[in-house]
Design an enzyme around this catalytic site. Sequence first.
Site, PDB file in Angstrom:
ATOM      1  CG  ASN A  54      -1.758   1.197   1.192  1.00 18.33           C
ATOM      2  OD1 ASN A  54      -1.924   1.982   0.592  1.00 18.33           O
ATOM      3  ND2 ASN A  54      -2.772   1.018   2.299  1.00 18.33           N
ATOM      4  NE  ARG A  73      -6.235   1.342   0.193  1.00 14.10           N
ATOM      5  CZ  ARG A  73      -6.349   2.323   0.896  1.00 14.10           C
ATOM      6  NH1 ARG A  73      -5.214   2.896   1.479  1.00 14.10           N
ATOM      7  NH2 ARG A  73      -7.502   3.106   1.009  1.00 14.10           N
ATOM      8  CG  HIS A  78     -12.878   2.950   3.517  1.00 10.75           C
ATOM      9  ND1 HIS A  78     -13.764   3.913   4.078  1.00 10.75           N
ATOM     10  CD2 HIS A  78     -11.850   3.396   3.855  1.00 10.75           C
ATOM     11  CE1 HIS A  78     -12.905   4.782   4.957  1.00 10.75           C
ATOM     12  NE2 HIS A  78     -11.449   4.219   4.621  1.00 10.75           N
ATOM     13  NE  ARG A  88     -10.275  12.566   3.747  1.00 15.22           N
ATOM     14  CZ  ARG A  88     -10.064  11.338   3.785  1.00 15.22           C
ATOM     15  NH1 ARG A  88     -10.998  10.311   4.074  1.00 15.22           N
ATOM     16  NH2 ARG A  88      -8.926  10.780   3.540  1.00 15.22           N
ATOM     17  CD  GLU A 109      -9.115  -1.768   4.397  1.00 11.80           C
ATOM     18  OE1 GLU A 109      -9.394  -0.722   3.411  1.00 11.80           O
ATOM     19  OE2 GLU A 109      -8.799  -1.284   5.388  1.00 11.80           O
TER      20      GLU A 109
END
Length: 399
Positions: free
Chosen positions: A7, A91, A180, A241, A382
């Site tokens: 990743n 990823r 996601h 955010r 993940e």
Amino acid sequence: MKVLVLNCGSSSIKYQLFDSKSKIALAKGLVERIGMSGAVLTHHRYDGEKVSLVAEILDHTMGIEYVLAILLSKNHGVIEDKSEIGAVGHRVVHGGEDFSGSVLITSEVVKVLEDNVGLAPLHNPPNIKGIQAVTRIMPDIPQVGVFDTAFHSHMPPKAYLYGIPYELYKRHHIRRYGFHGTSHRFVSEQAAQMLGKPISELKLITAHLGNGCSMAAVDGGVSIDTTMGFTPLEGLLMGTRSGDMDPSVILYIMGKEGLILSEANTLLNKHSGLIGISGESSDMREVISSMHDGVKRAKYAFEIFCYRVRKYIGAYAAALGGVDAVVFTGGIGENSADVRRESLKDLSFLGLELDPERNAKGDNIISTDSSRVKIFRIPTNEELVIALDTEEIVREMKK
Ligand code: ADP
């Protein structure tokens, strides 16, 4: 097969080496501060051994070389020869409209990723750098891209189109993509196993609550709606955010505060959410602790966060036309009994009954036995999904 999962961020590389048969991560780690002074590699072996080393790591190629060196090292390694690694899975944040599933990476795929850079200017370039670095170091190894957006690629137009002129969608691909996806897919599949039913028969609401937060409505194993949109800014309140807001607010702030585009972007992505409201921290643990100390703004941050989760549970129950289970995952979803309790308060009219003791203990099933809708707490993984997809695609390729 051993699969190296990567990743790659702008100055970091997270890695895990999986044995895809046993589904065990043999080693994992993180390279940080790539291209800066004092780059650090932190490496954990499955047996608990941990080592950190500081090195000069100028770019992603050097970073991956260091990762391979530590995986091979006599003292800290887990393999004896590079050839033991059968494939690399990456990823990749944004697949745009081009990828609805994981793919074997070819030069054409890299070209499409490059064409999509405009959609994810912060994330896709380092993902591409990671792919190119592996190509340089291990030119013959098969590489697979697993996209954050792929699981949401079957959303219907009514869920993915914005209420702006349609030409803008056609011209600039402005639509909702969702992120996601790998996590929502993993926990949906786990939930189906826990319910002992085929996923094709289930209606699930999944909440991935970490630093970034999103929810998905999963109907028969297909994501039909999700809270993140064109970028990961939409939807729930997050660590830094803003999530949903009236778009006019942005224009108004830019005018009032004299902000240019990049400053407005930073404001909404880095200085909003939990940190913006609490004024203290983007970390939910600290927000909750301040709230218990009586800090009003921390209480607002916590309440807004949970209220949004709650609103989307209602929205997605309606979108799905029913719900069999709600799943909580991610750092907050897995660990915060407070957030789960507040988000699920008084939802028994929807058939959701949280068991306070199971919730406090952090069991995997946190609903009461009589709850019509099950509530699960499922740790996400993940990287495992990336490793398994990679193995499957490479196996098919070799047939
Ligand atoms: P990322 O999205 O970067 O992968 P994580 O999924 O690890 O992040 O989630 C990080 C968030 O999880 C942080 O806000 C952190 O405060 C929160 N978190 C971790 N443990 C707890 C806990 N025990 N209680 C509340 N929040 C927690």
